[in-house]
Structures are given as C-alpha cells and as structure tokens.
Design a protein around this motif. Structure first.
Motif, PDB file in Angstrom:
ATOM      1  N   LEU A 133       0.828  -1.198   0.000  1.00 28.02           N
ATOM      2  CA  LEU A 133       0.000   0.000   0.000  1.00 28.02           C
ATOM      3  C   LEU A 133       0.863   1.249   0.000  1.00 28.02           C
ATOM      4  O   LEU A 133       0.594   2.200  -0.721  1.00 28.02           O
ATOM      5  CB  LEU A 133      -0.915   0.026   1.231  1.00 28.02           C
ATOM      6  CG  LEU A 133      -2.178  -0.816   1.133  1.00 28.02           C
ATOM      7  CD1 LEU A 133      -2.893  -0.864   2.468  1.00 28.02           C
ATOM      8  CD2 LEU A 133      -3.104  -0.245   0.064  1.00 28.02           C
ATOM      9  N   GLU A 157       2.423   1.670  -3.369  1.00 24.44           N
ATOM     10  CA  GLU A 157       1.408   2.092  -4.337  1.00 24.44           C
ATOM     11  C   GLU A 157       1.059   3.558  -4.115  1.00 24.44           C
ATOM     12  O   GLU A 157       0.925   4.324  -5.064  1.00 24.44           O
ATOM     13  CB  GLU A 157       0.160   1.226  -4.230  1.00 24.44           C
ATOM     14  CG  GLU A 157      -0.884   1.599  -5.250  1.00 24.44           C
ATOM     15  CD  GLU A 157      -1.891   0.489  -5.504  1.00 24.44           C
ATOM     16  OE1 GLU A 157      -2.848   0.381  -4.719  1.00 24.44           O
ATOM     17  OE2 GLU A 157      -1.731  -0.255  -6.477  1.00 24.44           O
ATOM     18  N   GLN A 158       0.953   3.944  -2.847  1.00 25.60           N
ATOM     19  CA  GLN A 158       0.643   5.338  -2.518  1.00 25.60           C
ATOM     20  C   GLN A 158       1.752   6.248  -3.042  1.00 25.60           C
ATOM     21  O   GLN A 158       1.473   7.297  -3.621  1.00 25.60           O
ATOM     22  CB  GLN A 158       0.507   5.472  -1.002  1.00 25.60           C
ATOM     23  CG  GLN A 158      -0.013   6.823  -0.575  1.00 25.60           C
ATOM     24  CD  GLN A 158      -0.282   6.868   0.927  1.00 25.60           C
ATOM     25  OE1 GLN A 158      -0.522   5.852   1.565  1.00 25.60           O
ATOM     26  NE2 GLN A 158      -0.242   8.060   1.485  1.00 25.60           N
ATOM     27  N   CYS A 168      -7.820   6.704  -5.552  1.00 29.89           N
ATOM     28  CA  CYS A 168      -7.184   5.545  -6.178  1.00 29.89           C
ATOM     29  C   CYS A 168      -6.981   4.376  -5.226  1.00 29.89           C
ATOM     30  O   CYS A 168      -6.890   3.238  -5.665  1.00 29.89           O
ATOM     31  CB  CYS A 168      -5.847   5.940  -6.792  1.00 29.89           C
ATOM     32  SG  CYS A 168      -6.049   7.003  -8.226  1.00 29.89           S
ATOM     33  N   THR A 169      -6.902   4.654  -3.926  1.00 27.01           N
ATOM     34  CA  THR A 169      -6.642   3.565  -2.978  1.00 27.01           C
ATOM     35  C   THR A 169      -7.895   3.121  -2.233  1.00 27.01           C
ATOM     36  O   THR A 169      -7.842   2.164  -1.467  1.00 27.01           O
ATOM     37  CB  THR A 169      -5.556   3.968  -1.953  1.00 27.01           C
ATOM     38  OG1 THR A 169      -5.922   5.208  -1.358  1.00 27.01           O
ATOM     39  CG2 THR A 169      -4.193   4.094  -2.607  1.00 27.01           C
ATOM     40  N   LYS A 204     -11.412   1.321  -1.464  1.00 28.82           N
ATOM     41  CA  LYS A 204     -12.071   0.082  -1.906  1.00 28.82           C
ATOM     42  C   LYS A 204     -13.551   0.417  -2.102  1.00 28.82           C
ATOM     43  O   LYS A 204     -14.276   0.618  -1.150  1.00 28.82           O
ATOM     44  CB  LYS A 204     -11.922  -1.001  -0.846  1.00 28.82           C
ATOM     45  CG  LYS A 204     -10.479  -1.359  -0.535  1.00 28.82           C
ATOM     46  CD  LYS A 204     -10.029  -2.580  -1.317  1.00 28.82           C
ATOM     47  CE  LYS A 204      -8.617  -2.995  -0.998  1.00 28.82           C
ATOM     48  NZ  LYS A 204      -7.596  -2.333  -1.840  1.00 28.82           N
ATOM     49  N   LEU A 210      -5.261   3.259 -12.029  1.00 28.11           N
ATOM     50  CA  LEU A 210      -4.316   2.399 -11.316  1.00 28.11           C
ATOM     51  C   LEU A 210      -3.426   1.644 -12.292  1.00 28.11           C
ATOM     52  O   LEU A 210      -2.219   1.540 -12.091  1.00 28.11           O
ATOM     53  CB  LEU A 210      -5.070   1.411 -10.420  1.00 28.11           C
ATOM     54  CG  LEU A 210      -5.668   1.998  -9.151  1.00 28.11           C
ATOM     55  CD1 LEU A 210      -6.484   0.947  -8.412  1.00 28.11           C
ATOM     56  CD2 LEU A 210      -4.594   2.561  -8.236  1.00 28.11           C
TER      57      LEU A 210
END
Length: 179
Positions: A42, A45-46, A110-111, A113, A127
């Motif tokens: 995470l 990705e962030q 984008c992160t 859910k 993404l």
C-alpha cells in the motif's frame, strides 16, 4: 535494530542450536507478515500514485488542479478513460466543490475500496496506468537515472506511450474475453 541484535545473540549463545528450535506456530506468525507486506505494498502504491500525480497531473506543483489540468494529466499518463468519465472522477474527488483537487484527493480515490462497480471501473484504468508507469520507471532506473527523466527525448516518450497503449489494449482485450 535492537530487536535483531538480541535475536543474533541468542542464536550464538545456543551455539547454532537454533535450527533445532520448533517451527513457529502456524497462524499468528504468518498472518502478521502478510499484513505487513500489504502495508508495504500500500505504501509503495501510494508513493507511486503521489509521484504520478506530481509528474503528470500537477507538473507545475501548485497543489491545486482544475478539471483541465486533470484531463491533460490523465492523457499524459495514457489513462484509457473518456472525457465524461474523467470529469465524473474529478467531480467525485472534489468533495468541497471548489473546482480543484489536490494530490491527497487523488491518492484517496485511487486507494479506496469501492463497492459500486461504476467507481471501480473508473478507478482501474488510472491504477493500471500508474502501475505500468511505475514499472517502467523501475525497470529503466538502472539504465537511466531518475533525475534524467526530464531529459527524455520525444522519441523516448512516444515509444513509452506506444508500449503503454499496447499493454492497455492487451489488458482490455483479455478482460473483454473474461466477460
């Protein structure tokens, strides 16, 4: 670093007998690691999202991005979304309806859910583009120093765009087949 030192001392005092130690109990130990891995994932990705935002969506670094800058940025990132969809995302991120979004709004979008398929469908292309871009940056970072990325030629950029476009098309086609 303190914890690791303690671990090494115990192994040396037992004289390498640590190998005979019973394996850690299943369950607790494993789960902790995967949660940690997920956190790392995470985080990376962030960071990739933040970097993409700074590099493509807000290159002048004024922290406030309007809808025109947003759409231009998505285009530069080669995100496969039409104008209506990208405007929908912008409106969704612009919670205070100021007409501007910030990097954090982008990262959160984008992160997140999402439960609705519509939001997932809007999120995925962004993404994917960021992942491709990030992968490309990583694989080429040993060949091209990250600092030199501003000096890429138009040819390099065109090539990169073609690679990304074909990768996207391949993914889209395989997704269509699955549906």
């Amino acid at each position: 670093s303190n914890g690791t030192d303690a671990a090494t001392t115990t192994t040396t005092t037992t004289g390498g007998g640590g190998l005979d130690a019973p394996p850690p109990k299943k369950g607790g130990h494993r789960r902790k690691k995967s949660a940690q891995d997920e956190m790392m994932l995470l985080k990376s990705e962030q960071e990739a999202l933040e970097k993409a935002f700074d590099q493509y969506i807000d290159p002048d670094g004024n922290e406030d991005v309007d809808v025109e800058e947003w759409q231009l940025g998505l285009e530069k990132l080669n995100v496969q979304l039409n104008e209506a969809m990208s405007r929908r995302i912008f409106a969704f991120m612009d919670k205070d309806k100021s007409g501007y979004i910030e990097r954090n709004d982008f990262v959160i979008f984008c992160t997140s859910k999402f439960d609705t398929e519509e939001l997932q469908a809007l999120q995925m292309p962004i993404l994917e583009s960021v992942r491709i871009q990030n992968l490309h940056n990583r694989t080429h970072s040993n060949l091209m120093n990250a600092q030199l990325s501003q000096d890429w030629t138009d040819y390099d950029m065109d090539l990169l765009q073609q690679e990304m476009a074909s990768a996207m098309n391949t993914m889209v086609d395989s997704m269509k087949e699955e549906l």
